[in-house]
Design a protein around this motif. Structure first.
Motif, PDB file in Angstrom:
ATOM      1  N   ARG A 193       0.851  -1.194   0.000  1.00  0.00           N
ATOM      2  CA  ARG A 193       0.000   0.000   0.000  1.00  0.00           C
ATOM      3  C   ARG A 193       0.884   1.241   0.000  1.00  0.00           C
ATOM      4  N   GLY A 194       0.298   2.362  -0.339  1.00  0.00           N
ATOM      5  CA  GLY A 194       0.962   3.651  -0.235  1.00  0.00           C
ATOM      6  C   GLY A 194       2.277   3.715  -0.983  1.00  0.00           C
ATOM      7  N   GLU A 195       3.295   4.233  -0.293  1.00  0.00           N
ATOM      8  CA  GLU A 195       4.596   4.434  -0.926  1.00  0.00           C
ATOM      9  C   GLU A 195       5.254   3.115  -1.315  1.00  0.00           C
ATOM     10  N   ASP A 196       5.042   2.047  -0.542  1.00  0.00           N
ATOM     11  CA  ASP A 196       5.599   0.745  -0.919  1.00  0.00           C
ATOM     12  C   ASP A 196       5.028   0.290  -2.266  1.00  0.00           C
ATOM     13  N   ARG A 197       3.745   0.456  -2.434  1.00  0.00           N
ATOM     14  CA  ARG A 197       3.092   0.071  -3.687  1.00  0.00           C
ATOM     15  C   ARG A 197       3.609   0.935  -4.840  1.00  0.00           C
ATOM     16  N   ALA A 198       3.684   2.243  -4.610  1.00  0.00           N
ATOM     17  CA  ALA A 198       4.158   3.161  -5.645  1.00  0.00           C
ATOM     18  C   ALA A 198       5.600   2.849  -6.038  1.00  0.00           C
ATOM     19  N   ALA A 199       6.436   2.515  -5.065  1.00  0.00           N
ATOM     20  CA  ALA A 199       7.835   2.189  -5.359  1.00  0.00           C
ATOM     21  C   ALA A 199       7.936   0.911  -6.186  1.00  0.00           C
ATOM     22  N   CYS A 200       7.127  -0.095  -5.862  1.00  0.00           N
ATOM     23  CA  CYS A 200       7.114  -1.344  -6.637  1.00  0.00           C
ATOM     24  C   CYS A 200       6.703  -1.068  -8.080  1.00  0.00           C
ATOM     25  N   GLU A 201       5.667  -0.257  -8.239  1.00  0.00           N
ATOM     26  CA  GLU A 201       5.179   0.050  -9.579  1.00  0.00           C
ATOM     27  C   GLU A 201       6.204   0.856 -10.373  1.00  0.00           C
ATOM     28  N   ARG A 202       6.859   1.829  -9.734  1.00  0.00           N
ATOM     29  CA  ARG A 202       7.872   2.623 -10.435  1.00  0.00           C
ATOM     30  C   ARG A 202       9.035   1.753 -10.890  1.00  0.00           C
ATOM     31  N   ALA A 203       9.465   0.840 -10.024  1.00  0.00           N
ATOM     32  CA  ALA A 203      10.590  -0.044 -10.371  1.00  0.00           C
ATOM     33  C   ALA A 203      10.234  -0.914 -11.579  1.00  0.00           C
ATOM     34  N   ALA A 204       9.041  -1.453 -11.596  1.00  0.00           N
ATOM     35  CA  ALA A 204       8.617  -2.291 -12.725  1.00  0.00           C
ATOM     36  C   ALA A 204       8.468  -1.451 -13.989  1.00  0.00           C
ATOM     37  N   LYS A 205       7.894  -0.271 -13.873  1.00  0.00           N
ATOM     38  CA  LYS A 205       7.711   0.592 -15.039  1.00  0.00           C
ATOM     39  C   LYS A 205       9.048   1.032 -15.626  1.00  0.00           C
ATOM     40  N   ASP A 206      10.047   1.231 -14.770  1.00  0.00           N
ATOM     41  CA  ASP A 206      11.385   1.591 -15.251  1.00  0.00           C
ATOM     42  C   ASP A 206      11.961   0.490 -16.131  1.00  0.00           C
ATOM     43  N   VAL A 207      11.737  -0.761 -15.739  1.00  0.00           N
ATOM     44  CA  VAL A 207      12.217  -1.889 -16.542  1.00  0.00           C
ATOM     45  C   VAL A 207      11.424  -1.950 -17.849  1.00  0.00           C
ATOM     46  N   CYS A 208      10.109  -1.836 -17.768  1.00  0.00           N
ATOM     47  CA  CYS A 208       9.260  -1.896 -18.962  1.00  0.00           C
ATOM     48  C   CYS A 208       9.624  -0.806 -19.964  1.00  0.00           C
ATOM     49  N   ALA A 209       9.970   0.372 -19.479  1.00  0.00           N
ATOM     50  CA  ALA A 209      10.269   1.495 -20.362  1.00  0.00           C
ATOM     51  C   ALA A 209      11.460   1.207 -21.274  1.00  0.00           C
ATOM     52  N   LEU A 210      12.336   0.306 -20.869  1.00  0.00           N
ATOM     53  CA  LEU A 210      13.524  -0.027 -21.658  1.00  0.00           C
ATOM     54  C   LEU A 210      13.339  -1.267 -22.517  1.00  0.00           C
ATOM     55  N   CYS A 211      12.173  -1.872 -22.467  1.00  0.00           N
ATOM     56  CA  CYS A 211      11.957  -3.162 -23.113  1.00  0.00           C
ATOM     57  C   CYS A 211      11.580  -3.004 -24.588  1.00  0.00           C
ATOM     58  N   PRO A 212      12.241  -3.765 -25.463  1.00  0.00           N
ATOM     59  CA  PRO A 212      11.941  -3.670 -26.888  1.00  0.00           C
ATOM     60  C   PRO A 212      10.583  -4.269 -27.279  1.00  0.00           C
ATOM     61  N   VAL A 213       9.965  -5.034 -26.406  1.00  0.00           N
ATOM     62  CA  VAL A 213       8.653  -5.622 -26.731  1.00  0.00           C
ATOM     63  C   VAL A 213       7.548  -5.061 -25.846  1.00  0.00           C
ATOM     64  N   GLN A 214       7.754  -3.873 -25.302  1.00  0.00           N
ATOM     65  CA  GLN A 214       6.778  -3.284 -24.386  1.00  0.00           C
ATOM     66  C   GLN A 214       5.387  -3.189 -25.015  1.00  0.00           C
ATOM     67  N   VAL A 215       5.291  -2.704 -26.231  1.00  0.00           N
ATOM     68  CA  VAL A 215       3.984  -2.529 -26.870  1.00  0.00           C
ATOM     69  C   VAL A 215       3.328  -3.881 -27.122  1.00  0.00           C
ATOM     70  N   ALA A 216       4.098  -4.849 -27.610  1.00  0.00           N
ATOM     71  CA  ALA A 216       3.538  -6.191 -27.851  1.00  0.00           C
ATOM     72  C   ALA A 216       3.078  -6.822 -26.544  1.00  0.00           C
ATOM     73  N   CYS A 217       3.828  -6.617 -25.484  1.00  0.00           N
ATOM     74  CA  CYS A 217       3.477  -7.145 -24.163  1.00  0.00           C
ATOM     75  C   CYS A 217       2.158  -6.531 -23.690  1.00  0.00           C
ATOM     76  N   LEU A 218       2.032  -5.223 -23.835  1.00  0.00           N
ATOM     77  CA  LEU A 218       0.797  -4.545 -23.432  1.00  0.00           C
ATOM     78  C   LEU A 218      -0.381  -5.029 -24.257  1.00  0.00           C
ATOM     79  N   ARG A 219      -0.197  -5.136 -25.551  1.00  0.00           N
ATOM     80  CA  ARG A 219      -1.296  -5.616 -26.409  1.00  0.00           C
ATOM     81  C   ARG A 219      -1.737  -7.022 -26.012  1.00  0.00           C
ATOM     82  N   HIS A 220      -0.758  -7.871 -25.714  1.00  0.00           N
ATOM     83  CA  HIS A 220      -1.077  -9.230 -25.266  1.00  0.00           C
ATOM     84  C   HIS A 220      -1.918  -9.181 -23.991  1.00  0.00           C
ATOM     85  N   ALA A 221      -1.481  -8.396 -23.022  1.00  0.00           N
ATOM     86  CA  ALA A 221      -2.200  -8.308 -21.747  1.00  0.00           C
ATOM     87  C   ALA A 221      -3.616  -7.776 -21.946  1.00  0.00           C
TER      88      ALA A 221
END
Length: 97
Positions: free
Chosen positions: A38-66
């Motif tokens: 919850r709160g800042e712990d949740r936000a930190a987890c989401e930011r860390a994952a989004k940072d990895v996704c932002a560098l991924c060459p298949v980000q759009v394909a991954c999102l479309r799949h989901a």
């Protein structure tokens, strides 16, 4: 702490086995926050994952799949389950993905 869900066999094999997939390095657990976060712990987890996704060459394909399979859990293509649900509920926004 709750254990993160495992990707279903087909999805895990499809994404984790691809060369260059950014989520393969840290492993899928980073993309499924603990259910009690919850709160800042949740936000930190989401930011860390989004940072990895932002560098991924298949980000759009991954999102479309989901979005196509209505994936109910985890970070996919840089979006949380709540963000994906909002896209699905807004056909005009969904058309831009």
């Amino acid at each position: 702490m709750t254990q993160a869900p495992r990707l279903p066999g087909g999805a895990r094999k499809h994404w984790m086995g691809r060369d260059g997939v950014a989520c393969g390095r840290p492993g899928p657990d980073r993309f499924f926050r603990a259910s009690g976060a919850r709160g800042e712990d949740r936000a930190a987890c989401e930011r860390a994952a989004k940072d990895v996704c932002a560098l991924c060459p298949v980000q759009v394909a991954c999102l479309r799949h989901a979005l196509d399979v209505r994936e109910p859990h985890g970070m996919w293509g840089g979006l949380t389950q709540e963000e994906r649900r909002a896209l699905i509920d807004d056909p005009a926004a969904l058309a831009t993905v």
